[in-house]
Design an enzyme around this catalytic site. Structure first.
Site, PDB file in Angstrom:
ATOM      1  N   ARG A 153       1.094  -0.882  -0.278  1.00  0.00           N
ATOM      2  CA  ARG A 153      -0.192  -0.035   0.017  1.00  0.00           C
ATOM      3  C   ARG A 153       0.649   1.188  -0.497  1.00  0.00           C
ATOM      4  O   ARG A 153       1.713   1.221   0.536  1.00  0.00           O
ATOM      5  CB  ARG A 153      -1.011   0.008   0.689  1.00  0.00           C
ATOM      6  N   GLU A 211      -9.002   8.248   5.408  1.00  0.00           N
ATOM      7  CA  GLU A 211     -10.159   7.734   6.114  1.00  0.00           C
ATOM      8  C   GLU A 211     -11.391   8.933   6.040  1.00  0.00           C
ATOM      9  O   GLU A 211     -10.645  10.424   7.211  1.00  0.00           O
ATOM     10  CB  GLU A 211      -8.987   8.485   7.675  1.00  0.00           C
ATOM     11  N   GLU A 213      -5.867  -0.224   7.934  1.00  0.00           N
ATOM     12  CA  GLU A 213      -4.682  -0.280   8.269  1.00  0.00           C
ATOM     13  C   GLU A 213      -5.346  -0.577   9.132  1.00  0.00           C
ATOM     14  O   GLU A 213      -6.252  -0.829   9.951  1.00  0.00           O
ATOM     15  CB  GLU A 213      -4.666   1.662   8.187  1.00  0.00           C
TER      16      GLU A 213
END
Ligand SMILES: *[C@@H]1O[C@H](CO)[C@@H](O)[C@H](O)[C@H]1NC(C)=O
Ligand SMILES: *[C@@H]1O[C@H](CO)[C@@H](O)[C@H](O)[C@H]1NC(C)=O
Ligand SMILES: *[C@@H]1O[C@H](CO)[C@@H](O)[C@H](O)[C@H]1NC(C)=O
Length: 373
Positions: free
Chosen positions: A66, A161, A278
């Site tokens: 990532r 996020e 995450e």
């Protein structure tokens, strides 16, 4: 009848295909920064020999990397171009050449974007319509650079996020208020159209992810996706997968049980693959520098063994999502020797133990590099 059979076979095939590949990724965005500033990586299992960090992690089961992407890092006062397009593309080429899948994490900012801040890039317009068209072009052209470099993208997250929206203040959203998602939905849709533009220009279509934090909070997730789709600008067809952040040290309600409920409810409502986008876990958390946080699963120790336990239990929880819709996990920044706390109040959550000599570090892998085996 025939069509019912066809549909069920189709659904079954899709479920099997989804279950086929389980993403086990590490976020290695800072690896080049660490290397350039003097970190050398060693394999704790191979007589301590010097090796590329990604090779050590690949031996431990990593199949995807990532990488975060900022728009113009220098515009936010950064010294170098770390996390800009050229930097990130270089890393993506390197990991792709080693057989890793790539998950690209757009921040749509010149610096960190997270629930605390989602700043518009300095050179971008501040009005909704021009901002949306700039965003669309940026996504299309950035993905075009990856295509031109021959680096396929497996997953692309449009925003990082984005629980409270993105591109503040214009795209701010409040999950408690459906109406407040209006601008966000216009902006997110523009980014999504940027993906379509790149695909029309020949990019192999990546899976489009929406990434929200507090993955354990089912009510929040339900409200959020209802809010995003309330105006009809964004529909459920627009995204392919859901990414959730899930950390042990920000909230004691971040339990495996709550994560399971939240993912199950999302799977039932949206029928899309879900990833833990995450996570991380401390190898050391003594409270020496900052107050020791209360962990959400206190039976797991804050040590190297605990790192593996946390990740393996998270994987079990993801794999238990109905219909094979639990599809992956990503550990956050396990090689970042200069930032071992990784945003927590703990001293060290990375997967390498460093010996420092001046500004140089010799980083030897811990046994937790094998957490994905
Ligand atoms: C750690 O950070 C400091 C300050 O930014 C820098 O001078 C040093 O080179 C870095 N060292 C490593 C090994 O990352
Ligand atoms: C949403 O966009 C409109 C049009 O640009 C703007 O007038 C409004 O202030 C924006 N909302 C927020 C919360 O910024
Ligand atoms: C938001 O919209 C959804 C779907 O229309 C609805 O179920 C939900 O109650 C709404 N939430 C709020 C806070 O208005």
């Amino acid at each position: 009848m025939l069509s019912i059979i066809a549909v069920s076979i189709f659904t079954w095939l899709r479920v099997v295909a989804a279950a086929d590949f389980f993403y086990k990724g590490h976020d290695l965005s800072s690896l080049r920064v660490s290397e350039v500033s003097g970190t050398t990586y060693y394999d704790g299992a191979k007589g301590g020999q010097q090796r590329a960090a990604e090779d050590i992690l690949a031996d431990g089961g990593m199949n995807t990397v990532r990488l975060r992407l900022w728009v113009n890092p220098r515009d936010s006062g950064n010294q170098g171009d770390a996390y800009g397009t050229a930097y990130t593309l270089d890393l993506a080429k390197r990991f792709h050449a080693k057989g890793q899948r790539i998950y690209l994490d757009f921040h749509f900012s010149d610096t960190w974007a997270d629930p605390g801040k989602q700043g518009i890039p300095r050179k971008w317009p501040k009005e909704l319509d021009p901002l949306a068209s700039t965003l669309r072009k940026y996504v299309a052209s950035t993905l075009g650079h990856f295509k031109a470099a021959g680096v396929p993208i497996a997953i692309v997250a449009l925003g990082n996020e984005i629980r409270p929206g993105m591109l503040w203040p214009v795209g701010k959203a409040n999950p408690g208020q459906n109406g407040s998602f209006k601008n966000l939905s216009v902006l997110w849709k523009a980014a999504r159209e940027g993906v379509s533009d790149a695909v029309a220009a020949g990019l192999k279509k990546p899976e489009v992810m929406i990434h929200i934090d507090n993955g354990w909070d089912s009510q929040l997730q339900q409200n959020w996706f209802a809010g995003l789709t309330a105006s009809g600008v964004v529909t459920t067809k627009d995204w392919d997968v859901i990414g959730l952040s899930f950390y042990p040290f920000y909230n004691t309600r971040a339990t495996f049980a709550n994560l399971a409920t939240s993912m199950r409810n999302l799977a039932t409502k949206y029928n899309k693959p879900i990833h833990v986008a995450e996570t991380d876990y401390p190898a050391e958390c003594t409270g020496k520098y900052k107050a020791k946080p209360q962990m959400s699963e206190p039976s797991i120790p804050s040590n190297v063994g605990g790192q593996t336990q946390w990740v393996q239990k998270t994987i079990q929880t993801v794999k238990a999502v109905p219909n094979g819709l639990g599809q992956g996990i990503f550990y956050w920044e396990p090689t970042w020797t200069n930032n071992t706390g990784l945003g927590s109040a703990c001293e060290d959550a990375i997967l390498f133990a460093s010996k420092w000599s001046g500004s140089k570090a010799a980083a030897t892998s811990r046994t937790s590099v094998n957490m994905f085996k």
